[in-house]
Motif scaffolding. Structure first.
Motif, PDB file in Angstrom:
ATOM      1  N   VAL A 206       0.836  -1.202   0.000  1.00 45.02           N
ATOM      2  CA  VAL A 206       0.000   0.000   0.000  1.00 45.02           C
ATOM      3  C   VAL A 206       0.869   1.250   0.000  1.00 45.02           C
ATOM      4  O   VAL A 206       0.589   2.226  -0.719  1.00 45.02           O
ATOM      5  N   LEU A 207       1.945   1.245   0.762  1.00 46.66           N
ATOM      6  CA  LEU A 207       2.846   2.403   0.791  1.00 46.66           C
ATOM      7  C   LEU A 207       3.480   2.646  -0.577  1.00 46.66           C
ATOM      8  O   LEU A 207       3.662   3.797  -0.981  1.00 46.66           O
ATOM      9  N   GLU A 208       3.775   1.560  -1.280  1.00 42.39           N
ATOM     10  CA  GLU A 208       4.329   1.708  -2.625  1.00 42.39           C
ATOM     11  C   GLU A 208       3.297   2.317  -3.571  1.00 42.39           C
ATOM     12  O   GLU A 208       3.628   3.164  -4.412  1.00 42.39           O
ATOM     13  N   GLN A 209       2.043   1.894  -3.419  1.00 40.33           N
ATOM     14  CA  GLN A 209       0.970   2.474  -4.234  1.00 40.33           C
ATOM     15  C   GLN A 209       0.810   3.967  -3.934  1.00 40.33           C
ATOM     16  O   GLN A 209       0.583   4.771  -4.844  1.00 40.33           O
ATOM     17  N   VAL A 210       0.904   4.335  -2.661  1.00 43.10           N
ATOM     18  CA  VAL A 210       0.804   5.751  -2.277  1.00 43.10           C
ATOM     19  C   VAL A 210       1.943   6.543  -2.905  1.00 43.10           C
ATOM     20  O   VAL A 210       1.743   7.651  -3.430  1.00 43.10           O
ATOM     21  N   SER A 211       3.151   5.976  -2.884  1.00 41.86           N
ATOM     22  CA  SER A 211       4.306   6.657  -3.474  1.00 41.86           C
ATOM     23  C   SER A 211       4.117   6.856  -4.975  1.00 41.86           C
ATOM     24  O   SER A 211       4.390   7.943  -5.512  1.00 41.86           O
ATOM     25  N   ASP A 212       3.617   5.804  -5.656  1.00 45.97           N
ATOM     26  CA  ASP A 212       3.377   5.923  -7.104  1.00 45.97           C
ATOM     27  C   ASP A 212       2.315   6.979  -7.389  1.00 45.97           C
ATOM     28  O   ASP A 212       2.452   7.788  -8.328  1.00 45.97           O
ATOM     29  N   ALA A 213       1.244   6.975  -6.582  1.00 47.99           N
ATOM     30  CA  ALA A 213       0.167   7.956  -6.774  1.00 47.99           C
ATOM     31  C   ALA A 213       0.672   9.369  -6.522  1.00 47.99           C
ATOM     32  O   ALA A 213       0.296  10.318  -7.216  1.00 47.99           O
ATOM     33  N   MET A 214       1.554   9.519  -5.530  1.00 50.46           N
ATOM     34  CA  MET A 214       2.109  10.833  -5.203  1.00 50.46           C
ATOM     35  C   MET A 214       2.906  11.384  -6.381  1.00 50.46           C
ATOM     36  O   MET A 214       2.777  12.568  -6.736  1.00 50.46           O
ATOM     37  N   MET A 215       3.692  10.541  -7.019  1.00 53.26           N
ATOM     38  CA  MET A 215       4.485  11.003  -8.151  1.00 53.26           C
ATOM     39  C   MET A 215       3.598  11.313  -9.358  1.00 53.26           C
ATOM     40  O   MET A 215       3.869  12.250 -10.117  1.00 53.26           O
ATOM     41  N   ARG A 216       2.531  10.535  -9.514  1.00 51.79           N
ATOM     42  CA  ARG A 216       1.591  10.835 -10.606  1.00 51.79           C
ATOM     43  C   ARG A 216       0.918  12.184 -10.358  1.00 51.79           C
ATOM     44  O   ARG A 216       0.750  12.990 -11.270  1.00 51.79           O
ATOM     45  N   LEU A 217       0.532  12.440  -9.104  1.00 49.39           N
ATOM     46  CA  LEU A 217      -0.100  13.720  -8.763  1.00 49.39           C
ATOM     47  C   LEU A 217       0.876  14.878  -8.928  1.00 49.39           C
ATOM     48  O   LEU A 217       0.470  15.990  -9.283  1.00 49.39           O
ATOM     49  N   ASP A 218       2.156  14.632  -8.655  1.00 53.97           N
ATOM     50  CA  ASP A 218       3.160  15.679  -8.844  1.00 53.97           C
ATOM     51  C   ASP A 218       3.143  16.146 -10.297  1.00 53.97           C
ATOM     52  O   ASP A 218       3.167  17.356 -10.581  1.00 53.97           O
ATOM     53  N   ASP A 219       3.102  15.199 -11.234  1.00 52.73           N
ATOM     54  CA  ASP A 219       3.031  15.550 -12.659  1.00 52.73           C
ATOM     55  C   ASP A 219       1.732  16.280 -12.986  1.00 52.73           C
ATOM     56  O   ASP A 219       1.720  17.275 -13.735  1.00 52.73           O
ATOM     57  N   GLN A 220       0.620  15.795 -12.424  1.00 47.17           N
ATOM     58  CA  GLN A 220      -0.677  16.355 -12.774  1.00 47.17           C
ATOM     59  C   GLN A 220      -0.863  17.762 -12.222  1.00 47.17           C
ATOM     60  O   GLN A 220      -1.368  18.655 -12.913  1.00 47.17           O
TER      61      GLN A 220
END
Length: 475
Positions: A206-220
């Motif tokens: 789950v923490l890895e998913q949060v990290s991936d989502a965070m980086m996607r949001l950074d781009d967005q």
């Protein structure tokens, strides 16, 4: 995104202020400049995009330079085309002209300007849901066609994810006790979409998913900032450096702002609320009830947090003469339905915002079974003379009504528990009398008192009284 439960009300800036903000956003202002720049010699491709050889000139017109200048100019042109600021005259020839909506930015009203801005927002939100250029190039197959299956990209799911993130950011902003106008850490926003509510310690997966989502949001969010939706502090690039690389300077690993911070701008709040309303979500704004009747005010603010309820009520009162307003509020507070106690509480709170000029309205209801107690409290608090003492029956009725209102407003809160304990302590024979009170909420209030009181003996008395009250009412 559709939900039947209303969100907390948002405090919006005036449409005139929002329109000025919209015109000042980098993306819309660039789009407008390109629309005015476009002329007979401007040429576009089959999709309406500026031909490649004209991008440098467009970037120069916008005062842009550097590696990203052409990309920024291309984005501004696409917004101009999507919002009607520029129109294609001849598709075969690729000629364009200023669009009808361009004049709205200079001669239209605030709503016209905001309508154009909302169109620009939709374009950018669509772009933000698309994979970045590197991923698209990597997915390029034979014949220069993009293999979407290799991207693991679901356009609908991506759009829903971004809508969910923006919805959560909106909710955090408008909720009392939330950050308000302050920024939200990007990891917390990502976690709100990934981590289940009932999960204690997140797993590594789950923490890895949060990290991936965070980086996607950074781009967005980098894409969404130029349209004025958010103020954004990107993720510190040092965090994305290879582990073997030495950081350029000492870093503070406890500084949460390094992981990105974001907040909705006033214009962003307007934009997200508009999209929520279009999706069928109840998203009220402070001031919505200002031109409605007192019944709509008292019912409408029943689910508002205290500060928002007061702000709405202040706007309602500001449009009316105090004495007629007080009479209207008192009339709307009557009733024996389940929502009536909370209406009377909101009425009492509204009347606390006006002065002695409304005293005649309160004296007119002194003999009213439902409003007499409320009126006596108000008159006494305002130092009025000759206030008749309430009967015991009125005191008990007002007590039941008050607890019923607090239950409806706050549920089983700590404050309500303290009130329940105080009532039982002050009146040794409270329950022996309370069950006889002719109030529709009496059984429910006594049951709640039995549930909330920490003393088992007192709680048992409350439950027995609740049983008697329900039997008396034929329940």
């Amino acid at each position: 995104m559709s939900d039947s439960s209303p969100l907390p009300p948002v405090r919006l800036h005036s449409e005139a202020e929002l329109a000025r903000d919209a015109l000042a956003t980098p993306l819309l202002s660039r789009a407008a400049r390109l629309a005015r720049w476009a002329g007979p010699d401007t040429r576009v491709g089959a999709g309406g995009e500026l031909v490649e050889e004209q991008l440098p000139q467009a970037a120069l017109e916008l005062g842009l330079s550097g590696d990203d200048a052409a990309a920024f100019a291309s984005e501004a042109w696409r917004v101009a085309l999507d919002t009607g600021l520029v129109e294609i005259v001849d598709e075969e020839e690729g000629t364009v002209a200023a669009g009808e909506d361009l004049s709205l930015l200079t001669s239209g009203g605030p709503q016209d300007v905001l309508g154009v801005w909302l169109g620009a927002l939709e374009t950018v939100l669509d772009d933000a849901s698309v994979p970045d250029l590197d991923d698209l190039v990597g997915a390029m197959g034979e014949g220069d066609e993009i293999d979407l299956t290799s991207l693991d990209w679901d356009p609908e799911a991506e759009a829903e994810f971004l809508d969910g993130v923006l919805g959560n950011l909106y909710l955090l902003t408008v909720s009392e006790g939330g950050p308000g106008e302050g920024p939200v850490p990007l990891p917390a926003l990502a976690a709100s979409m990934i981590v289940p509510d009932d999960m204690g310690e997140p797993t590594n997966d789950v923490l890895e998913q949060v990290s991936d989502a965070m980086m996607r949001l950074d781009d967005q969010f980098r894409l969404l900032e130029p349209v004025g939706l958010v103020d954004f502090q990107p993720v510190d690039e040092a965090l994305m450096a290879d582990a073997d690389e030495e950081p350029a300077a000492a870093v503070d690993d406890t500084d949460v702002s390094r992981y990105g911070m974001v907040r909705l701008t006033p214009l962003g709040l307007y934009g997200i609320r508009t999209r929520l309303l279009e999706a069928g979500v109840s998203a009220p704004a402070v001031g919505d009830l200002a031109d409605k009747g007192a019944d709509a005010l008292l019912d409408g603010t029943s689910g508002f947090p205290p500060a928002a309820a007061q702000a709405e009520t202040e706007q309602w009162l500001a449009r009316r003469e105090p004495l007629p307003a007080a009479r209207e509020l008192l009339a709307a507070a009557r009733g024996g339905d389940a929502g009536a106690p909370l209406r009377r509480l909101r009425c009492q709170q509204a009347l606390s915002l006006v002065g002695l000029e409304v005293e005649p309205a309160l004296r007119e209801v002194l003999d009213d079974a439902e409003l007499g107690g409320l009126a006596r409290v108000w008159l006494s608090e305002h130092g009025a003379s000759d206030v008749p003492a309430p009967s015991e029956a009125m005191v008990f009725w007002l007590t039941i009504d008050t607890v019923a209102a607090q239950l409806a407003a706050e549920g089983n809160s700590v404050e309500l528990q303290a009130l329940v304990e105080g009532l039982a302590q002050q009146h040794s024979g409270f329950f022996a009398t309370a069950w006889r009170v002719d109030h529709p909420a009496t059984p429910d209030v006594l049951e709640a008192m039995g549930r909330l009181h920490p003393d088992k003996k007192v709680a048992k008395q409350a439950r027995k009284a609740a049983f008697k009250a329900r039997s008396q009412q034929g329940g």
